[in-house]
Design an enzyme around this catalytic site. Structure first.
Site, PDB file in Angstrom:
ATOM      1  N   ALA A  55      89.660  17.070 -65.611  1.00  0.00           N
ATOM      2  CA  ALA A  55      89.644  18.161 -64.624  1.00  0.00           C
ATOM      3  C   ALA A  55      90.585  17.762 -63.498  1.00  0.00           C
ATOM      4  CB  ALA A  55      88.239  18.360 -64.082  1.00  0.00           C
ATOM      5  N   LYS A 110      90.844  26.161 -64.034  1.00  0.00           N
ATOM      6  CA  LYS A 110      89.706  25.735 -63.208  1.00  0.00           C
ATOM      7  C   LYS A 110      89.893  26.374 -61.829  1.00  0.00           C
ATOM      8  CE  LYS A 110      87.996  21.736 -60.709  1.00  0.00           C
ATOM      9  NZ  LYS A 110      88.114  20.294 -60.464  1.00  0.00           N
ATOM     10  N   THR A 148      89.534  13.991 -58.266  1.00  0.00           N
ATOM     11  CA  THR A 148      90.667  13.624 -57.421  1.00  0.00           C
ATOM     12  C   THR A 148      91.548  12.527 -58.015  1.00  0.00           C
ATOM     13  OG1 THR A 148      89.242  12.089 -56.251  1.00  0.00           O
ATOM     14  CG2 THR A 148      89.534  14.278 -55.274  1.00  0.00           C
TER      15      THR A 148
END
Ligand code: FAD
Length: 516
Positions: free
Chosen positions: A47, A75, A360
């Site tokens: 992600a 996303k 992140t």
């Protein structure tokens, strides 16, 4: 004279770095990647954050070029489930806050909010996620046009430094397929790929790297070495012995167990968001790809045994998990004191990592690569370049640390030791005052981490409102000003959301159209 870079590691960090350097410098800089067949990649990291769009733009890649090959999906948000209490959820969308009469809509919402759900009242994206809608129409138009896509120049180079608005989505992709895709991209453009093990690192008398000794290809030398060797940190940590600054006193999750779950996504529909579901000792990610679900439990080893975590993950997934092999991972949470030491720059897990909540890892890689291009030393040994790079990358990861701490501090959940202890853990010095301020007033520009770390004040606002642990109240000024414009804006959000959900194709339908 051509300059040269050797990158150790062929995971996401290694191939992102190689392809970006090639896009930036073409053949003015020789780039070699050495990767081991024996040592695998981490195998997770699917992600991303909305800034990743700039990475693909910079490489000149359109979504149709890479998404189908990497089982990519969109996303638009992170959906946080059970952080306030079991059965609750809220979205952290990639959508900036509206402002009415100079006051953020979420402040108004505290006074005149209609439904009790700040996310669905103030933002459009939560509606798209609930409806499993695509963020693009079938003619490829974005659902909102705040972001300048320069339709006459569809593939133009942009960087994080130029981002002037919130791009409304990020991506999910299969990490192994992406590394493979980028390796082919890079090799086609002249990057040398060596499959071998680095077995020794030779230092010169000043402690700079003089060469990487491989098992079968002799010694590799370069002007600059980039350590993308993952948590091993073979160059920065091992060879150069750069100290590691742990973040674990504030963020205790240090393990994960992951599964790759086959799924008939076309039949089920694909919710265009990552889901983070709070658990007894951490949280579980659910990442929908085009052909499967990536899932994993991130947890603190001090509160949960690996077998217990695997059991909880399998229960969460249900029967589809039955025959799947689990991947257990130990995580090193924190950062190298300096990411760039002498002629070696660490990028990716080799330099630092904060747990994967809010995705992140790849953002930090992208940021580090951009900074490396900006401060690229060539054969110059000016310490100012290194110091500036180190300051910028350290600030980014420390900002991410602060944003993640908020998740545990701000969660209303306090039903066991793990969640209770989260409320009293150490926080970085200058965050303590900000935490105080967020108890009574929503975060804003003046009360959030002051350096670039990708998250804007509106993200902190979403957390403060959604997590439910702070005794917030609306600003008193809203008691003495006219609220009609705010009410109208809240009604407008709802109307726009309804129109969009009717007009947009489903996420699956749009992705299928990219494959034709
Ligand atoms: P690795 O993937 O570990 O690659 C290391 C490379 O170095 C390999 O190619 C290996 O062969 C090579 N190597 C090592 N030693 C040698 C040697 N001696 N000789 C030759 N080659 C060597 N990030 C996100 O953005 N989103 C997410 O959703 C996300 N989820 C995550 C979940 C978990 C549990 C973890 C741990 C991380 C997650 N991350 C996420 C982070 C992300 O996975 C990493 O940032 C990313 O995959 C980069 O990894 P890497 O390339 O640094 O290291």
């Amino acid at each position: 004279m051509t300059q040269s870079v050797v990158i150790l590691g062929g995971g996401t960090a290694g191939w992102m770095t190689a392809s970006y350097l090639r896009a930036a410098f073409a053949d003015r800089v020789d780039v070699t990647v050495v990767e081991s067949r024996r040592i695998g990649t981490i195998g997770v990291g699917e992600a991303t954050f909305s800034t990743v769009r700039h990475f693909f733009d910079y490489l000149g890649l359109s979504e149709a070029d890479w998404m189908p090959e990497c089982n990519g999906t969109y996303k638009l948000a992170v959906r946080l489930e059970n952080w306030r209490a079991p059965g609750t959820y809220f979205y952290h969308p990639f959508e900036r806050m509206r402002v009415v009469d100079g006051v953020p809509l979420t402040d108004w919402w505290q006074k005149v909010g209609a439904s009790g759900h700040f996310d669905r009242d103030c933002f459009l994206i939560p509606w798209l996620c609930d409806a499993k809608a695509s963020p693009r129409h079938l003619d490829h138009r974005l659902f909102e046009q705040d972001f300048d896509e320069a339709p006459d120049r569809p593939l133009f180079r942009t960087t994080l430094a130029e981002q002037n608005t919130q791009f409304p989505y990020a991506y999910h992709f299969d990490a192994a397929l992406l590394a493979d895709f980028l390796s082919r991209y890079a090799v086609r453009r002249g990057v040398d790929r060596i499959i071998d093990d680095v077995v020794d690192v030779r230092l010169d008398e000043q402690g700079w790297i003089a060469g990487l000794v491989t098992r079968e290809h002799g010694e590799l030398t370069a002007d600059l070495y980039v350590d993308c060797s993952g948590f091993r940190s073979r160059l920065l940590g091992d060879a150069l012995a750069e100290p590691f600054v742990s973040f674990q006193d504030a963020l205790p999750n240090d393990r994960a167990v992951a599964l790759r779950v086959p799924a008939d996504t076309a039949a089920q529909g694909i919710r265009p968001c990552t889901t983070a579901t709070a658990q007894d000792a951490g949280w579980i990610w659910t990442i929908p790809l085009y052909d499967r679900i990536g899932t994993g439990y991130v947890y603190a080893g001090d509160y949960c045994e690996p077998e217990e975590a695997e059991r909880a993950l399998r229960e969460f997934v249900g029967p589809a998990a039955a025959d799947l092999e689990a991947n257990h991972i130990r995580m090193r949470i924190g950062r190298s004191q300096r990411a760039w030491v002498n002629n070696c720059v660490g990028i990716g897990l080799a330099a630092g990592f904060v747990e994967p909540l809010q995705s992140t890892g790849i953002f930090l890689i992208q940021h580090a690569i951009e900074q490396l291009v900006r401060y690229f030393p060539g054969t110059n040994r000016d310490p100012v370049l290194r110091d500036t790079y180190n300051l910028s990358t350290a600030r980014a990861i420390e900002g991410v640390r602060e944003f993640l701490i908020l998740h545990y501090r701000g969660a209303a959940r306090a039903d066991n030791d793990y969640w209770r202890d989260a409320k009293s853990r150490a926080v970085p010095d200058d965050m303590a005052q900000r935490l105080e301020q967020w108890q009574s007033r929503l975060p804003d520009n003046d009360t959030t981490y002051p350096y670039y770390h990708a998250f804007e004040p509106y993200s902190y606002v979403c957390m403060a409102l959604g997590l439910g642990g702070f005794p917030l109240r609306h600003p008193p000024v809203l008691d003495v000003v006219d609220a009609r414009a705010a009410r109208a804006e809240l009604a407008r959000v709802r109307e726009q959301a309804r129109t969009l959900v009717d007009a947009l194709p489903s996420h699956v339908e749009y992705l299928a159209s990219l494959r034709r």
